[in-house]
Each structure stands twice: as structure tokens, then as C-alpha cells.
Motif scaffolding. Structure first.
Motif, PDB file in Angstrom:
ATOM      1  N   UNK A 179       7.425   4.485   9.036  1.00  0.00           N
ATOM      2  CA  UNK A 179       5.937   4.175   8.809  1.00  0.00           C
ATOM      3  C   UNK A 179       5.354   5.462   8.311  1.00  0.00           C
ATOM      4  N   UNK A 180       6.023   6.604   8.772  1.00  0.00           N
ATOM      5  CA  UNK A 180       5.500   7.899   8.516  1.00  0.00           C
ATOM      6  C   UNK A 180       5.705   8.071   6.734  1.00  0.00           C
ATOM      7  N   UNK A 181       6.876   7.534   6.414  1.00  0.00           N
ATOM      8  CA  UNK A 181       7.242   7.846   5.211  1.00  0.00           C
ATOM      9  C   UNK A 181       6.182   6.900   4.186  1.00  0.00           C
ATOM     10  N   UNK A 182       5.816   5.749   4.639  1.00  0.00           N
ATOM     11  CA  UNK A 182       5.070   4.696   3.929  1.00  0.00           C
ATOM     12  C   UNK A 182       3.636   5.295   3.864  1.00  0.00           C
ATOM     13  N   UNK A 183       3.195   5.824   4.753  1.00  0.00           N
ATOM     14  CA  UNK A 183       1.662   6.395   4.889  1.00  0.00           C
ATOM     15  C   UNK A 183       1.650   7.543   3.839  1.00  0.00           C
ATOM     16  N   UNK A 184       2.628   8.459   3.832  1.00  0.00           N
ATOM     17  CA  UNK A 184       2.826   9.660   2.848  1.00  0.00           C
ATOM     18  C   UNK A 184       2.734   9.326   1.637  1.00  0.00           C
ATOM     19  N   UNK A 185       3.747   8.347   1.424  1.00  0.00           N
ATOM     20  CA  UNK A 185       3.846   7.766   0.109  1.00  0.00           C
ATOM     21  C   UNK A 185       2.562   7.208  -0.393  1.00  0.00           C
ATOM     22  N   UNK A 186       1.870   6.324   0.165  1.00  0.00           N
ATOM     23  CA  UNK A 186       0.440   5.567   0.077  1.00  0.00           C
ATOM     24  C   UNK A 186      -0.674   6.852  -0.314  1.00  0.00           C
ATOM     25  N   UNK A 187      -0.544   7.821   0.316  1.00  0.00           N
ATOM     26  CA  UNK A 187      -1.431   9.017   0.086  1.00  0.00           C
ATOM     27  C   UNK A 187      -1.313   9.863  -1.152  1.00  0.00           C
ATOM     28  N   UNK A 188       0.126   9.894  -1.481  1.00  0.00           N
ATOM     29  CA  UNK A 188       0.393  10.534  -2.813  1.00  0.00           C
ATOM     30  C   UNK A 188       0.104   9.419  -3.993  1.00  0.00           C
ATOM     31  N   UNK A 189       0.231   8.133  -3.777  1.00  0.00           N
ATOM     32  CA  UNK A 189      -0.029   7.132  -4.788  1.00  0.00           C
ATOM     33  C   UNK A 189      -1.427   7.162  -5.126  1.00  0.00           C
ATOM     34  N   UNK A 190      -2.403   7.367  -3.875  1.00  0.00           N
ATOM     35  CA  UNK A 190      -3.812   7.524  -4.087  1.00  0.00           C
ATOM     36  C   UNK A 190      -4.151   8.659  -5.132  1.00  0.00           C
ATOM     37  N   UNK A 191      -3.741   9.782  -4.715  1.00  0.00           N
ATOM     38  CA  UNK A 191      -4.012  10.939  -5.648  1.00  0.00           C
ATOM     39  C   UNK A 191      -3.383  10.692  -7.030  1.00  0.00           C
ATOM     40  N   UNK A 192      -2.493  10.231  -7.201  1.00  0.00           N
ATOM     41  CA  UNK A 192      -1.825   9.880  -8.495  1.00  0.00           C
ATOM     42  C   UNK A 192      -2.674   8.796  -9.326  1.00  0.00           C
ATOM     43  N   UNK A 193      -3.403   8.072  -8.625  1.00  0.00           N
ATOM     44  CA  UNK A 193      -4.443   7.295  -9.093  1.00  0.00           C
ATOM     45  C   UNK A 193      -6.053   7.861  -9.387  1.00  0.00           C
ATOM     46  N   UNK A 194      -5.937   9.169  -9.255  1.00  0.00           N
ATOM     47  CA  UNK A 194      -7.081  10.318  -9.622  1.00  0.00           C
ATOM     48  C   UNK A 194      -7.881  10.338  -8.286  1.00  0.00           C
ATOM     49  N   UNK A 195      -7.617   9.820  -7.176  1.00  0.00           N
ATOM     50  CA  UNK A 195      -8.552  10.069  -5.876  1.00  0.00           C
ATOM     51  C   UNK A 195      -8.126  11.290  -5.383  1.00  0.00           C
ATOM     52  N   UNK A 196      -9.111  11.805  -4.716  1.00  0.00           N
ATOM     53  CA  UNK A 196      -8.875  12.817  -4.052  1.00  0.00           C
ATOM     54  C   UNK A 196      -8.651  12.736  -2.458  1.00  0.00           C
ATOM     55  N   UNK A 197      -7.644  13.271  -2.088  1.00  0.00           N
ATOM     56  CA  UNK A 197      -7.079  12.867  -0.691  1.00  0.00           C
ATOM     57  C   UNK A 197      -7.046  14.171   0.147  1.00  0.00           C
ATOM     58  N   UNK A 198      -7.556  14.201   1.281  1.00  0.00           N
ATOM     59  CA  UNK A 198      -7.475  15.242   2.492  1.00  0.00           C
ATOM     60  C   UNK A 198      -7.169  14.690   3.871  1.00  0.00           C
ATOM     61  N   UNK A 199      -6.195  15.423   4.171  1.00  0.00           N
ATOM     62  CA  UNK A 199      -5.761  14.870   5.720  1.00  0.00           C
ATOM     63  C   UNK A 199      -5.413  16.093   6.560  1.00  0.00           C
ATOM     64  N   UNK A 200      -5.679  16.085   7.734  1.00  0.00           N
ATOM     65  CA  UNK A 200      -5.203  16.934   8.787  1.00  0.00           C
ATOM     66  C   UNK A 200      -4.083  16.808   9.359  1.00  0.00           C
ATOM     67  N   UNK A 201      -3.249  17.922   9.569  1.00  0.00           N
ATOM     68  CA  UNK A 201      -1.968  17.488  10.336  1.00  0.00           C
ATOM     69  C   UNK A 201      -1.756  18.786  10.828  1.00  0.00           C
TER      70      UNK A 201
END
Length: 259
Positions: A179-201
């Protein structure tokens, strides 16, 4: 000429109580549009507080947060809901609403008072569940989901909001490897779709896996900010976490190893 930053921090200072020490001290940084940026640092470094300042849930004691060049304080709540989508670290859902009903809540900023969702809203919900890999869970109740499934459902709800920027607070905490991999990949796809993504970790390897930019924080201050090649170095990370680390390259991405 370079594109306008999605988020700008201008000497941001914040304290919860006037007589107590500040939680954030003189933050200066820019978050580029259409990229993945991590707010990275140990627990207690001020990452979530900064996220709440960007969201407008808190106001700076001094300094300024700009969204697309405009002071965040000048945005109405409705404008903020169209600009920013939040995925909180944990959200307790005690009612037996289905995943589809939960994701539909993301359409609230687009609906008037007592307005029923349109066919377009329902289509967006279906698309958002599919994007998050949750289409097969549409009839499941949210409390029945696993931790990873709940996180993906929360992301689907934010997707349904259709904001320009996504803010995620510790989105991979308590998740298993899959699930960690799925969430990270989804965030990457959002940015590749021209969205800005900010996350804390607090995990440098989560940042290294997908980020374009990193803001390193410790003790309410920014120690370094910029592209991962410049920020995820052994020197910067050792200063951020207070331990010796080694940074090696695997598949053209940094991998952080502690000693």
C-alpha cells in the motif's frame, strides 16, 4: 521566465501562544507548480504545523504564505477548497457510509446549499475511485477497510474535489509495503498530470522515491530546500536527523542508509 511557484513562504513565523517559544521560525522556501515536494524531517520539526498554515487552518504570527503569488489570507474558504485538497494522516469514520458516498463528500465545494449531486459529480466520483484504485471497493463501508484502503479512499475523496494542489500529511505512515508503494505511485501520477503535490514525511526514502523537490526541516526551521540532488545529501540529512547517514544511488534515485 520561470513559472510562478505554487506556494511561497516569506519569513513565516508561528507560535501557538504569544508567551511561548515559536514553533516555526523564519521559514523561506518556494514550492514549484506541477511537482512533488516533500516536507521532510524528524517528528516535532513543524511539518504538520506548516501544512496547516498553507491550508489556512492556522495564521502566521508574522510573515506570509502565498498561493500562486497571492496571499493565502486573501482567499475565501470556497476559493481555498477549489485550490487545496487535504489528505489527513488519519481520519476516523465511524458511520457505515460506503466508499462511493465517502468520495462524494469531495464534491461538496462544487455544490450549493442543499444542492443534490449532478450526473457530472457522480462521474467524477467514479473517475476518482478508479484513479485511486478503489473502484472495486465502491460498495464497501469505510470502517471495514484496511488502513491502506482507507488511505486510498481518502485520496480518492481529495481527487473528487479536483483541486490544483494536493497536501498529504504522512500519507504512508502505518502502511505495509504494497500500500505504501500504491500511495507513492499515485502521488507521482498526480504530479505527472500537472498537479502540485506536497506531503509530509519523516522517511527520507519515501521522499527519495518520488520527489522532485525536498524541504528539510528540524526544530521549526528549514535547513535546506531544493531539488533532491541538492538536498538529499549525507551532510544535509545527518544535520536534519542528528545521526550519520550514507546516501547511495539506486536506479538513478538516492537511497538513504543509516549506520
Amino acid at each position: 521566465m520561470s513559472a510562478r511557484p505554487a506556494i511561497s513562504l516569506r519569513n513565516v513565523v508561528f507560535g501557538y501562544e504569544p508567551e511561548r517559544a515559536h514553533v516555526l521560525n523564519g521559514l523561506e522556501a518556494e514550492v514549484p507548480a506541477g511537482k512533488v515536494t516533500a516536507l521532510l524531517g524528524p517528528n516535532g520539526s513543524g511539518k504538520t504545523t506548516l501544512l496547516h498554515l498553507i491550508l489556512g487552518l492556522l495564521q502566521p504570527t508574522s510573515g506570509e504564505v502565498l498561493l500562486e503569488g497571492r496571499p493565502a489570507r486573501d482567499y475565501t474558504r470556497k476559493e481555498l477548497s477549489h485550490t487545496l485538497g487535504l489528505v489527513p494522516q488519519q481520519e476516523q469514520v465511524v458511520f457505515d457510509i460506503t466508499v462511493a458516498e465517502y468520495v462524494l463528500l469531495g464534491r461538496a465545494p462544487h455544490l450549493g446549499l442543499l444542492q443534490l449531486p449532478s450526473d457530472e459529480d457522480l462521474t467524477v466520483v467514479e473517475q476518482s475511485m478508479a484513479e485511486a484504485g478503489m473502484a472495486g471497493f465502491r460498495a464497501r463501508t469505510v470502517p471495514s477497510l484496511s488502513g491502506g484502503e482507507k488511505q486510498l479512499a481518502t485520496i480518492a475523496r481529495a481527487l473528487a474535489q479536483r483541486p490544483a494542489m494536493f497536501l498529504l500529511d504522512e500519507p504512508t505512515s502505518h502502511l505495509d509495503i504494497g500500500n505504501r508503494r500504491r500511495v507513492l505511485q499515485l502521488m507521482r501520477r498526480l504530479a505527472d498530470g500537472a498537479h502540485t503535490v506536497v506531503f509530509t514525511t519523516n522517511d527520507p526514502n519515501s521522499a527519495a522515491a518520488i520527489c522532485d523537490e525536498v524541504i528539510l526541516m528540524r526544530g521549526g526551521r528549514i535547513l535546506a530546500a531544493g531539488p533532491i540532488a541538492d538536498t538529499l545529501t549525507a551532510e544535509h540529512l545527518s544535520a536534519t536527523y542528528g545521526v550519520d547517514v550514507e546516501v547511495i544511488t539506486v536506479h538513478n534515485r538516492p537511497l538513504v542508509v543509516t549506520h
